[in-house]
Scaffold this motif. Structure first.
Motif, mmCIF file in Angstrom:
data_model
loop_
_atom_site.group_PDB
_atom_site.id
_atom_site.type_symbol
_atom_site.label_atom_id
_atom_site.label_comp_id
_atom_site.label_asym_id
_atom_site.label_seq_id
_atom_site.Cartn_x
_atom_site.Cartn_y
_atom_site.Cartn_z
ATOM 1 N N HIS A 115 51.799 37.973 26.392
ATOM 2 C CA HIS A 115 50.685 37.796 25.455
ATOM 3 C C HIS A 115 49.589 38.818 25.732
ATOM 4 N N TYR A 116 49.358 39.116 27.014
ATOM 5 C CA TYR A 116 48.355 40.133 27.359
ATOM 6 C C TYR A 116 48.718 41.476 26.730
ATOM 7 N N ILE A 117 49.951 41.929 26.873
ATOM 8 C CA ILE A 117 50.311 43.246 26.339
ATOM 9 C C ILE A 117 50.451 43.220 24.818
ATOM 10 N N GLN A 118 50.532 42.029 24.240
ATOM 11 C CA GLN A 118 50.595 41.924 22.780
ATOM 12 C C GLN A 118 49.208 41.840 22.142
ATOM 13 N N GLY A 119 48.161 41.919 22.966
ATOM 14 C CA GLY A 119 46.820 41.980 22.397
ATOM 15 C C GLY A 119 45.847 40.928 22.889
ATOM 16 N N LYS A 120 46.295 40.054 23.812
ATOM 17 C CA LYS A 120 45.380 39.051 24.343
ATOM 18 C C LYS A 120 44.575 39.671 25.484
ATOM 19 N N ASN A 121 43.754 40.654 25.102
ATOM 20 C CA ASN A 121 42.893 41.358 26.050
ATOM 21 C C ASN A 121 41.600 41.720 25.322
ATOM 22 N N GLU A 122 40.610 42.187 26.066
ATOM 23 C CA GLU A 122 39.276 42.391 25.487
ATOM 24 C C GLU A 122 39.262 43.432 24.372
ATOM 25 N N LYS A 123 40.211 44.337 24.357
ATOM 26 C CA LYS A 123 40.275 45.364 23.315
ATOM 27 C C LYS A 123 41.234 44.990 22.188
ATOM 28 N N GLU A 124 41.850 43.806 22.305
ATOM 29 C CA GLU A 124 42.853 43.359 21.331
ATOM 30 C C GLU A 124 43.880 44.472 21.081
ATOM 31 N N MET A 125 44.288 45.097 22.158
ATOM 32 C CA MET A 125 45.145 46.274 22.117
ATOM 33 C C MET A 125 46.569 45.913 22.535
ATOM 34 N N LYS A 126 47.547 46.426 21.800
ATOM 35 C CA LYS A 126 48.932 46.280 22.214
ATOM 36 C C LYS A 126 49.251 47.335 23.265
ATOM 37 N N ILE A 127 49.937 46.915 24.289
ATOM 38 C CA ILE A 127 50.247 47.775 25.429
ATOM 39 C C ILE A 127 51.762 47.800 25.594
ATOM 40 N N ASP A 128 52.305 48.954 25.921
ATOM 41 C CA ASP A 128 53.753 49.087 26.063
ATOM 42 C C ASP A 128 54.276 48.234 27.211
ATOM 43 N N MET A 129 55.478 47.702 27.017
ATOM 44 C CA MET A 129 56.181 47.010 28.096
ATOM 45 C C MET A 129 56.586 48.033 29.151
ATOM 46 N N ASP A 143 53.401 29.011 45.408
ATOM 47 C CA ASP A 143 52.715 29.832 44.415
ATOM 48 C C ASP A 143 53.512 31.115 44.203
ATOM 49 N N PHE A 144 53.640 31.529 42.949
ATOM 50 C CA PHE A 144 54.395 32.728 42.633
ATOM 51 C C PHE A 144 53.520 33.657 41.796
ATOM 52 N N LYS A 145 53.407 34.910 42.230
ATOM 53 C CA LYS A 145 52.631 35.893 41.474
ATOM 54 C C LYS A 145 53.584 36.787 40.687
ATOM 55 N N ILE A 146 53.466 36.742 39.359
ATOM 56 C CA ILE A 146 54.302 37.544 38.474
ATOM 57 C C ILE A 146 53.459 38.700 37.959
ATOM 58 N N SER A 147 54.050 39.892 37.865
ATOM 59 C CA SER A 147 53.271 41.084 37.518
ATOM 60 C C SER A 147 54.043 42.031 36.610
ATOM 61 N N PHE A 148 53.283 42.717 35.731
ATOM 62 C CA PHE A 148 53.758 43.856 34.943
ATOM 63 C C PHE A 148 53.009 45.096 35.438
ATOM 64 N N PHE A 149 53.700 46.189 35.553
ATOM 65 C CA PHE A 149 53.060 47.473 35.841
ATOM 66 C C PHE A 149 52.236 47.911 34.634
ATOM 67 N N VAL A 150 51.014 48.401 34.870
ATOM 68 C CA VAL A 150 50.153 48.897 33.788
ATOM 69 C C VAL A 150 50.580 50.325 33.433
ATOM 70 N N PRO A 151 50.843 50.614 32.156
ATOM 71 C CA PRO A 151 51.280 51.970 31.769
ATOM 72 C C PRO A 151 50.290 53.033 32.232
ATOM 73 N N PHE A 152 50.799 54.243 32.430
ATOM 74 C CA PHE A 152 49.985 55.331 32.986
ATOM 75 C C PHE A 152 48.741 55.619 32.144
ATOM 76 N N GLU A 153 48.862 55.516 30.819
ATOM 77 C CA GLU A 153 47.720 55.840 29.970
ATOM 78 C C GLU A 153 46.576 54.832 30.107
ATOM 79 N N HIS A 154 46.838 53.685 30.731
ATOM 80 C CA HIS A 154 45.797 52.671 30.922
ATOM 81 C C HIS A 154 45.437 52.470 32.396
#
Length: 236
Positions: A115-129, A143-154
């Motif tokens: 949901h975050y990369i689909q636009g649930k962020n302050e810029k309402e921006m879609k971010i590449d998987m 407790d389990f921490k799940i993570s996505f790598f942030v694309p280079f452009e961001h």
């Protein structure tokens, strides 16, 4: 629910036995031969998101075969059963799921981050998987921490999440021992491969942090063949 929707849901939940049974049933009794090839090669969306918009977004996200991943260099000649990589400093978007099984935590965490990369962020921006999707496993911790790598452009300025359970973190450059394996990776399989890697490292006198490890998945749940998974231990 269509046959494809059910298959997709089973795969997303990592119910590979159920997916195999359903696929076998479809191919043998219900799915015309012309549709069978299409079934095996198509990307399908899980029925647990019924809206057409979400289904379309999910399919489009995983159609790309050229996903970004964090930069690393080989820090040691690759051994047969593991390798040592030097990862660069990088930002990741993460969420912590508490009090659930690892499989359920991965499911919940993945969708929060999706949901975050689909636009649930302050810029309402879609971010590449990106890949891999990692999960931090700590000894004796639920407790389990799940993570996505942030694309280079961001990387310099990632959009801030609007979900209070999602956050941006920076992982410092680090040497990491990596063991790779194929197939659909269950929590049990990840634990088994992590134990194999730990045993190899102990036997070879390699110092590493034994109280935690990461799982790393590189494939869509809809990819049936040539899958790639990893377990990571950080070198001391």
């Amino acid at each position: 629910m269509t046959s494809l929707d059910l298959l997709a849901t089973l795969l997303l939940m990592q119910d590979t036995a159920g997916a195999h049974c359903w696929l076998t049933f479809c191919l043998s009794t219900r799915t015309p031969r012309s549709s069978s090839a299409k079934l095996l090669s198509s990307w399908v969306a899980p029925s647990l998101y019924c809206s057409g918009k979400m289904i379309k977004s999910f399919k489009q996200t995983f159609l790309s075969l050229d996903l970004q991943s964090p930069r690393w260099s080989s820090a040691e000649t690759t051994a047969k059963d593991y390798e040592l990589r030097q990862y660069e400093t990088a930002k990741w978007v993460s969420t912590v799921i508490r009090g659930e099984t690892q499989k359920e935590a991965m499911r919940q965490g993945f969708w929060k981050l999706f949901h975050y990369i689909q636009g649930k962020n302050e810029k309402e921006m879609k971010i590449d998987m990106t890949v891999p999707v990692t999960c931090l496993i700590k000894s004796g911790c639920v407790d389990f921490k799940i993570s996505f790598f942030v694309p280079f452009e961001h990387q310099d300025s990632p959009p801030q999440p609007t979900d209070s359970d999602v956050f941006i973190e920076e992982r410092k450059a680090a040497p990491i021992f990596v063991r790779s394996f194929g197939g659909f990776a269950s929590p049990e399989k990840y634990a088994e491969e992590a134990e194999v890697l730990a045993r190899i490292l102990r036997n070879r006198g390699q110092p590493f942090h034994e109280d935690f490890f990461y799982t790393a998945g590189y494939d869509s749940p809809f990819k049936l063949f040539n899958r790639h998974n990893e377990v990571w231990y950080f070198k001391k």
